[in-house]
Design an enzyme around this catalytic site. Structure first.
Site, PDB file in Angstrom:
ATOM      1  N   GLY A  69       0.817  -1.212   0.000  1.00 58.51           N
ATOM      2  CA  GLY A  69       0.000   0.000   0.000  1.00 58.51           C
ATOM      3  C   GLY A  69       0.845   1.253   0.000  1.00 58.51           C
ATOM      4  CG  ASP A 124      -7.945  -1.138   2.375  1.00 58.01           C
ATOM      5  OD1 ASP A 124      -7.346  -0.319   1.660  1.00 58.01           O
ATOM      6  OD2 ASP A 124      -7.839  -2.371   2.230  1.00 58.01           O
ATOM      7  CD  GLU A 165      -1.765  -6.658   2.588  1.00 55.64           C
ATOM      8  OE1 GLU A 165      -1.272  -5.641   2.089  1.00 55.64           O
ATOM      9  OE2 GLU A 165      -2.981  -6.751   2.856  1.00 55.64           O
TER      10      GLU A 165
HETATM   11  O1  R5P Z   1      -4.072  -4.989  -0.535  1.00 55.93           O
HETATM   12  C1  R5P Z   1      -3.621  -3.957  -0.076  1.00 55.93           C
HETATM   13  C2  R5P Z   1      -3.321  -3.759   1.323  1.00 55.93           C
HETATM   14  O2  R5P Z   1      -4.165  -4.412   2.216  1.00 55.93           O
HETATM   15  C3  R5P Z   1      -3.023  -2.333   1.756  1.00 55.93           C
HETATM   16  O3  R5P Z   1      -2.244  -2.441   2.903  1.00 55.93           O
HETATM   17  C4  R5P Z   1      -4.264  -1.524   2.036  1.00 55.93           C
HETATM   18  O4  R5P Z   1      -5.067  -1.504   0.882  1.00 55.93           O
HETATM   19  C5  R5P Z   1      -3.926  -0.084   2.479  1.00 55.93           C
HETATM   20  O5  R5P Z   1      -3.291   0.600   1.472  1.00 55.93           O
HETATM   21  P1  R5P Z   1      -3.013   2.154   1.548  1.00 55.93           P
HETATM   22  O6  R5P Z   1      -2.014   2.367   2.631  1.00 55.93           O
HETATM   23  O7  R5P Z   1      -2.523   2.519   0.188  1.00 55.93           O
HETATM   24  O8  R5P Z   1      -4.338   2.805   1.847  1.00 55.93           O
END
Ligand code: R5P
Length: 252
Positions: free
Chosen positions: A32, A90, A109
């Site tokens: 992310g 998220d 993850e």
């Molecule tokens: O699949 C993606 C992951 O779970 C990310 O860690 C999550 O989407 C958060 O991403 P960001 O920090 O870009 O909001």
């Protein structure tokens, strides 16, 4: 740097400063937009401390981050016991349950979160909510084997109470998103009643044949770090404590 980026950086730097210690040798790196700051801060700990470390990625993006920083890459099949994994989210609720998988990485993850002695979340203030599904409205990401997607969608629509669940479609490619593991992703929004104790719906979804992993991480994180607009960081701990760290303690 805009306020949201700065708050991601503050959260990531503070979490690394508090949790990634010289004695930690096997480190899980999540996915992310907040995680690049995690890698930055670990890199800043210096060559000497990083020399004896191995970094385990949760997907293509974090693999690239590790390689570009010149850090040593490993995988969870060689290193099934990880000292610490730091990852984005998220959304995170008041009990540290979280939604992950907005970037379709939640299978690896969750493996790295479960393999870790300590699992820590980093995010900006928008992700800090009382109940999941407050700001992140696209639903719970569910990785499914491709041939079972229509069956799982049917289960979600008619048996599990997510009539708006949809197959995640790719942008700039015709057809569905394909994960790093060759699977599809369904996004399943649920009503608030299911998000009060998300472990229950998580278990029901996981029992559907064809589901590989659910992007609800319940009771896994030790702490969640949220960067705020005013330059402070809010830390929520798994025992219910909430701390506020002043901006001056967060300088790079
Ligand atoms: O699949 C993606 C992951 O779970 C990310 O860690 C999550 O989407 C958060 O991403 P960001 O920090 O870009 O909001």
């Amino acid at each position: 740097m805009d306020l949201i980026e700065e708050s991601k950086r503050l959260a990531a730097y503070t979490a690394v400063d508090q949790h990634v210690k010289p004695e930690h040798k096997i480190i899980g790196v999540g996915s992310g937009s907040t995680v690049p700051y995690v890698v930055d801060r670990i890199f800043q700990q210096g060559k000497e401390v990083n020399k004896g470390r191995v970094f385990i990625p949760t997907g293509f993006q974090s693999r690239q981050l590790i390689v570009s920083a010149g850090l040593s890459l490993g995988d969870v099949d060689e290193y099934p016991a990880i000292d610490i994994t730091i990852d984005g989210a998220d959304e995170v609720d008041h009990q540290l349950n979280c939604v992950k998988g907005g970037g379709a990485c939640h299978l690896r993850e969750k493996v790295l979160a479960e393999a870790a002695h300590t699992f820590v979340l980093v995010a900006d203030y928008r992700k800090n909510v009382q109940y999941l599904g407050t700001n992140f409205l696209s639903g719970v990401p569910i990785e499914v084997v491709p041939f079972a997607y229509a069956k799982v969608l049917n289960n979600l629509h008619h048996s599990l109470g997510s009539p708006k669940a949809t197959l995640r479609m790719a942008v700039k490619k015709a057809g569905p998103v394909v994960t790093d593991n060759g699977n599809f992703v369904i996004d399943a929004p649920f009503e608030r009643e299911h998000m009060i104790d998300p472990q229950i719906i998580m278990s029901k979804i996981k029992m559907l044949t064809g589901v590989v992993e659910v992007g609800l991480f319940c009771g896994m994180a030790k702490a969640a770090y949220f960067g705020n607009e005013d330059g402070t960081v809010t830390i929520r701990w798994d025992d219910g404590r909430i701390e506020q760290v002043a901006a001056t303690q967060n300088e790079a």
